[in-house]
Design an enzyme around this catalytic site. Structure first.
Site, PDB file in Angstrom:
ATOM      1  N   LYS A  16       0.818  -1.221   0.000  1.00  0.00           N
ATOM      2  CA  LYS A  16       0.000   0.000   0.000  1.00  0.00           C
ATOM      3  C   LYS A  16       0.851   1.271   0.000  1.00  0.00           C
ATOM      4  CE  LYS A  16      -0.960  -0.077   4.921  1.00  0.00           C
ATOM      5  NZ  LYS A  16       0.092   0.777   5.447  1.00  0.00           N
ATOM      6  N   ARG A  90      -6.173   3.508  11.931  1.00  0.00           N
ATOM      7  CA  ARG A  90      -5.768   2.134  12.186  1.00  0.00           C
ATOM      8  C   ARG A  90      -6.838   1.391  12.988  1.00  0.00           C
ATOM      9  NH1 ARG A  90      -0.461   2.117  10.204  1.00  0.00           N
ATOM     10  NH2 ARG A  90       0.785   0.470  11.090  1.00  0.00           N
ATOM     11  N   ARG A 124      11.854  -6.638   2.772  1.00  0.00           N
ATOM     12  CA  ARG A 124      11.637  -5.210   2.492  1.00  0.00           C
ATOM     13  C   ARG A 124      12.841  -4.382   2.942  1.00  0.00           C
ATOM     14  NH1 ARG A 124       6.221  -2.182   4.129  1.00  0.00           N
ATOM     15  NH2 ARG A 124       6.652  -2.806   6.271  1.00  0.00           N
ATOM     16  N   ARG A 157      13.682  -1.876   8.312  1.00  0.00           N
ATOM     17  CA  ARG A 157      12.979  -1.329   9.472  1.00  0.00           C
ATOM     18  C   ARG A 157      13.058  -2.306  10.634  1.00  0.00           C
ATOM     19  NH1 ARG A 157       7.134   0.440   7.358  1.00  0.00           N
ATOM     20  NH2 ARG A 157       6.675  -0.275   9.452  1.00  0.00           N
ATOM     21  N   ARG A 168       1.747  -7.376  14.149  1.00  0.00           N
ATOM     22  CA  ARG A 168       1.107  -6.349  13.308  1.00  0.00           C
ATOM     23  C   ARG A 168      -0.053  -6.940  12.511  1.00  0.00           C
ATOM     24  NH1 ARG A 168       6.254  -4.556  10.484  1.00  0.00           N
ATOM     25  NH2 ARG A 168       5.112  -2.957   9.370  1.00  0.00           N
TER      26      ARG A 168
HETATM   27  P1  AMP Z   1       3.642   1.752   9.126  1.00  0.00           P
HETATM   28  O1  AMP Z   1       4.808   2.316   8.387  1.00  0.00           O
HETATM   29  O2  AMP Z   1       2.327   2.272   8.639  1.00  0.00           O
HETATM   30  O3  AMP Z   1       3.664   0.245   9.220  1.00  0.00           O
HETATM   31  O4  AMP Z   1       3.779   2.293  10.629  1.00  0.00           O
HETATM   32  C1  AMP Z   1       4.894   1.983  11.425  1.00  0.00           C
HETATM   33  C2  AMP Z   1       4.518   2.029  12.893  1.00  0.00           C
HETATM   34  O5  AMP Z   1       4.068   3.362  13.237  1.00  0.00           O
HETATM   35  C3  AMP Z   1       3.356   1.127  13.264  1.00  0.00           C
HETATM   36  O6  AMP Z   1       3.767  -0.200  13.526  1.00  0.00           O
HETATM   37  C4  AMP Z   1       2.832   1.826  14.508  1.00  0.00           C
HETATM   38  O7  AMP Z   1       3.623   1.540  15.632  1.00  0.00           O
HETATM   39  C5  AMP Z   1       3.006   3.300  14.180  1.00  0.00           C
HETATM   40  N1  AMP Z   1       1.774   3.822  13.561  1.00  0.00           N
HETATM   41  C6  AMP Z   1       1.623   4.316  12.307  1.00  0.00           C
HETATM   42  N2  AMP Z   1       0.352   4.693  12.088  1.00  0.00           N
HETATM   43  C7  AMP Z   1      -0.323   4.406  13.238  1.00  0.00           C
HETATM   44  C8  AMP Z   1      -1.670   4.541  13.648  1.00  0.00           C
HETATM   45  N3  AMP Z   1      -2.601   5.023  12.804  1.00  0.00           N
HETATM   46  N4  AMP Z   1      -2.017   4.148  14.892  1.00  0.00           N
HETATM   47  C9  AMP Z   1      -1.108   3.639  15.745  1.00  0.00           C
HETATM   48  N5  AMP Z   1       0.189   3.481  15.429  1.00  0.00           N
HETATM   49  C10 AMP Z   1       0.592   3.865  14.190  1.00  0.00           C
END
Ligand code: AMP
Length: 215
Positions: A16, A90, A124, A157, A168
């Site tokens: 995404k 989320r 990744r 990451r 996750r």
């Molecule tokens: P992502 O790159 O979208 O996978 O985000 C990386 C990390 O940021 C996630 O595993 C969460 O710890 C935090 N994060 C990002 N967006 C949110 C959200 N909407 N709610 C809670 N945590 C978030």
């Protein structure tokens, strides 16, 4: 008004983020990724360091933390003509909060089975400077460890490890998927896209589904 307010939904590693970046570039709209808003926080500030340590173990940030970042980001004028929002809301309580900030027009849901997600995530890599994403098997960089676009250093990451990915995925199914029926009830258009296809085909399917005519 608000006709191009897109939410990207998909499990971690569904593609995404990659798709959102491309869509945003083609349509001239900002790509807003809450994960990046967190990763851009200055780790030298103690309160930020605590948050960054917590999320790097695959934990979600609190609703208050992410809502605050989103509120600040949406105060910028570039979101007026639309946006691709990636990683937020989320859960349903974030979606409730976001209703007061912006009205979503469409959801793009990229569907990929969990078994495939686990295989993808460990491969990744992300560019430290421009945030471009690579996959060591499907979208490898031309030079190992180096970004094709800006020559930046590629890294993995901290939350892209098998244990964090399992956590996750549980969060995704239990908390994030219910956001879809929440918006469906509000009359938001839902586009379900087969994310198992090649990235180019996923991109074409999205453009077709949202009715975007390439210029
Ligand atoms: P992502 O790159 O979208 O996978 O985000 C990386 C990390 O940021 C996630 O595993 C969460 O710890 C935090 N994060 C990002 N967006 C949110 C959200 N909407 N709610 C809670 N945590 C978030």
């Amino acid at each position: 008004m608000g006709e191009n307010n897109y939410l990207m939904i998909g499990a971690p590693g569904s593609g995404k983020g990659t798709q959102a970046k491309k869509l945003a570039a083609v349509m001239g709209l900002p790509h807003i990724a809450t994960g990046e808003l967190f990763r851009d926080l200055d780790p030298n500030v103690p309160v930020n360091k605590k948050i960054l340590d917590w999320i790097s173990q695959g934990n979600l940030a609190t609703d208050d933390q992410v809502n605050a970042l989103v509120k600040i980001r949406f105060a910028k004028p570039d979101v007026q003509n639309g946006y691709f929002l990636d990683g937020y809301p989320r859960n349903v309580s974030q979606a409730e909060y976001f209703k007061n900030i912006s009205q979503v027009s469409d959801i793009i849901y990229i569907e990929v089975p969990d078994s495939e997600i686990e295989k993808r995530i460990v491969n990744r890599r992300v560019c430290k400077s421009c945030k471009a994403e690579y996959h060591l098997l499907f979208i490898p960089p031309k030079v190992a460890g180096q970004c094709d676009k800006c020559n930046g250093e590629l890294y993995q990451r901290k939350d892209d490890n098998p244990e964090a990915v399992k956590k996750r995925l549980i969060d995704f199914h239990g908390l994030t998927e219910p956001v879809i029926p929440f918006y469906e009830k509000l009359g938001v258009r839902i586009h379900r896209i087969d994310g198992l296809q090649k990235p180019e085909k996923v991109f074409e399917d999205i453009l077709e589904s949202i009715g975007y005519e390439k210029k």
